[in-house]
Design a protein around this motif. Sequence first.
Motif, PDB file in Angstrom:
ATOM      1  N   PHE A  97       0.866  -1.168   0.000  1.00 23.49           N
ATOM      2  CA  PHE A  97       0.000   0.000   0.000  1.00 23.49           C
ATOM      3  C   PHE A  97       0.909   1.225   0.000  1.00 23.49           C
ATOM      4  O   PHE A  97       1.862   1.280   0.786  1.00 23.49           O
ATOM      5  N   ASP A  98       0.622   2.187  -0.858  1.00 24.51           N
ATOM      6  CA  ASP A  98       1.442   3.385  -0.983  1.00 24.51           C
ATOM      7  C   ASP A  98       0.660   4.628  -0.584  1.00 24.51           C
ATOM      8  O   ASP A  98      -0.503   4.784  -0.977  1.00 24.51           O
ATOM      9  N   VAL A  99       1.315   5.518   0.153  1.00 25.85           N
ATOM     10  CA  VAL A  99       0.772   6.837   0.478  1.00 25.85           C
ATOM     11  C   VAL A  99       1.714   7.852  -0.155  1.00 25.85           C
ATOM     12  O   VAL A  99       2.917   7.842   0.122  1.00 25.85           O
ATOM     13  N   ARG A 100       1.171   8.700  -1.024  1.00 23.11           N
ATOM     14  CA  ARG A 100       1.995   9.727  -1.656  1.00 23.11           C
ATOM     15  C   ARG A 100       2.447  10.738  -0.599  1.00 23.11           C
ATOM     16  O   ARG A 100       1.658  11.183   0.227  1.00 23.11           O
ATOM     17  N   THR A 101       3.726  11.093  -0.633  1.00 24.12           N
ATOM     18  CA  THR A 101       4.227  12.064   0.342  1.00 24.12           C
ATOM     19  C   THR A 101       3.563  13.422   0.155  1.00 24.12           C
ATOM     20  O   THR A 101       3.438  14.182   1.108  1.00 24.12           O
ATOM     21  N   ARG A 105      -0.321  13.615   5.635  1.00 21.82           N
ATOM     22  CA  ARG A 105      -0.531  14.539   6.751  1.00 21.82           C
ATOM     23  C   ARG A 105      -0.564  13.695   8.018  1.00 21.82           C
ATOM     24  O   ARG A 105      -1.153  12.627   8.030  1.00 21.82           O
ATOM     25  N   ASP A 106       0.077  14.202   9.069  1.00 23.64           N
ATOM     26  CA  ASP A 106      -0.014  13.463  10.321  1.00 23.64           C
ATOM     27  C   ASP A 106      -0.599  14.373  11.388  1.00 23.64           C
ATOM     28  O   ASP A 106      -0.468  15.582  11.336  1.00 23.64           O
ATOM     29  N   GLY A 107      -1.277  13.769  12.282  1.00 22.04           N
ATOM     30  CA  GLY A 107      -1.900  14.479  13.379  1.00 22.04           C
ATOM     31  C   GLY A 107      -2.475  13.459  14.339  1.00 22.04           C
ATOM     32  O   GLY A 107      -2.563  12.268  14.014  1.00 22.04           O
ATOM     33  N   ASP A 109      -5.405  12.730  15.235  1.00 17.76           N
ATOM     34  CA  ASP A 109      -6.682  12.104  14.860  1.00 17.76           C
ATOM     35  C   ASP A 109      -6.720  11.715  13.385  1.00 17.76           C
ATOM     36  O   ASP A 109      -7.777  11.722  12.758  1.00 17.76           O
ATOM     37  N   MET A 110      -5.551  11.359  12.839  1.00 18.25           N
ATOM     38  CA  MET A 110      -5.451  10.976  11.434  1.00 18.25           C
ATOM     39  C   MET A 110      -4.908   9.555  11.333  1.00 18.25           C
ATOM     40  O   MET A 110      -3.934   9.214  11.994  1.00 18.25           O
ATOM     41  N   PHE A 111      -5.557   8.755  10.481  1.00 25.83           N
ATOM     42  CA  PHE A 111      -5.197   7.347  10.353  1.00 25.83           C
ATOM     43  C   PHE A 111      -5.112   6.921   8.895  1.00 25.83           C
ATOM     44  O   PHE A 111      -5.841   7.440   8.049  1.00 25.83           O
ATOM     45  N   LEU A 112      -4.237   5.944   8.649  1.00 26.23           N
ATOM     46  CA  LEU A 112      -4.234   5.202   7.399  1.00 26.23           C
ATOM     47  C   LEU A 112      -4.992   3.913   7.671  1.00 26.23           C
ATOM     48  O   LEU A 112      -4.706   3.223   8.656  1.00 26.23           O
ATOM     49  N   MET A 132      -1.356   7.997  11.456  1.00 20.74           N
ATOM     50  CA  MET A 132      -0.491   8.660  10.478  1.00 20.74           C
ATOM     51  C   MET A 132       0.815   9.131  11.115  1.00 20.74           C
ATOM     52  O   MET A 132       1.845   9.134  10.444  1.00 20.74           O
ATOM     53  N   ALA A 133       0.781   9.495  12.377  1.00 21.55           N
ATOM     54  CA  ALA A 133       2.000   9.936  13.058  1.00 21.55           C
ATOM     55  C   ALA A 133       3.037   8.817  13.143  1.00 21.55           C
ATOM     56  O   ALA A 133       4.236   9.086  13.238  1.00 21.55           O
ATOM     57  N   GLU A 134       2.599   7.555  13.096  1.00 21.28           N
ATOM     58  CA  GLU A 134       3.508   6.414  13.167  1.00 21.28           C
ATOM     59  C   GLU A 134       3.915   5.884  11.790  1.00 21.28           C
ATOM     60  O   GLU A 134       4.830   5.059  11.689  1.00 21.28           O
ATOM     61  N   LEU A 135       3.243   6.334  10.751  1.00 17.72           N
ATOM     62  CA  LEU A 135       3.503   5.789   9.408  1.00 17.72           C
ATOM     63  C   LEU A 135       4.951   5.949   8.947  1.00 17.72           C
ATOM     64  O   LEU A 135       5.534   4.979   8.447  1.00 17.72           O
ATOM     65  N   PRO A 136       5.580   7.110   9.099  1.00 24.90           N
ATOM     66  CA  PRO A 136       6.972   7.208   8.632  1.00 24.90           C
ATOM     67  C   PRO A 136       7.912   6.204   9.287  1.00 24.90           C
ATOM     68  O   PRO A 136       8.844   5.719   8.649  1.00 24.90           O
TER      69      PRO A 136
END
Length: 186
Positions: A97-101, A105-107, A109-112, A132-136
């Motif tokens: 699964f790819d997320v374009r840079t 956005r991270d915060g 209350d934001m999730f993949l 999202m904050a943990e994705l990187p």
Amino acid sequence: MSDQADFVFPEAGSANHTGKDPMALALSTTQIGRIGENIVGAQLMLASSGRLSPFAPLADDGGVDLLLHDKVSGRSVTIQVKGRVAKAQETLGYVQFDVRTSTFRDGPDMFLLAVLLDMQQGSVQRAWLIPMAELPAVSMRKAEKLAITPSPNSASKDRYTPYRCQDMREVAERLIDHLDRTGVES
């Protein structure tokens, strides 16, 4: 008397005027994405007994596919949905699964929400809910993308195991737990 002929829909599997089967077209990635977002929204509403109410933006250009409003707390979380179509069980290894840079956005209350879709059943076969904050930290950077490659095998022990959800009920429970934990009493 009308000059127009009545239009008749071809039966599934019959040839159209081009001689090709009209039902043999493949879904585009855009169609698969939209179907996945709708399946996810509907299943989260069902799995939460209506507590989570999904909203979709008119434009999908900012990395937010769904806004989930919690009717109990009045709070919301944003979800970026990434879907892939499930293949036959014996061919499943890892799914990317790819997320374009550019849309990342991270915060708090934001999730993949990465989902493996069963298009025949119109359901989610497996899901990974990643803040999202943990994705990187758990993804691999590839060109202009953040890529994750989880295994759908429920016995696997990869770096995505803590994020793997067996079904949409578990996804809903994790989101509600997040909303309850981070909510502020009025």
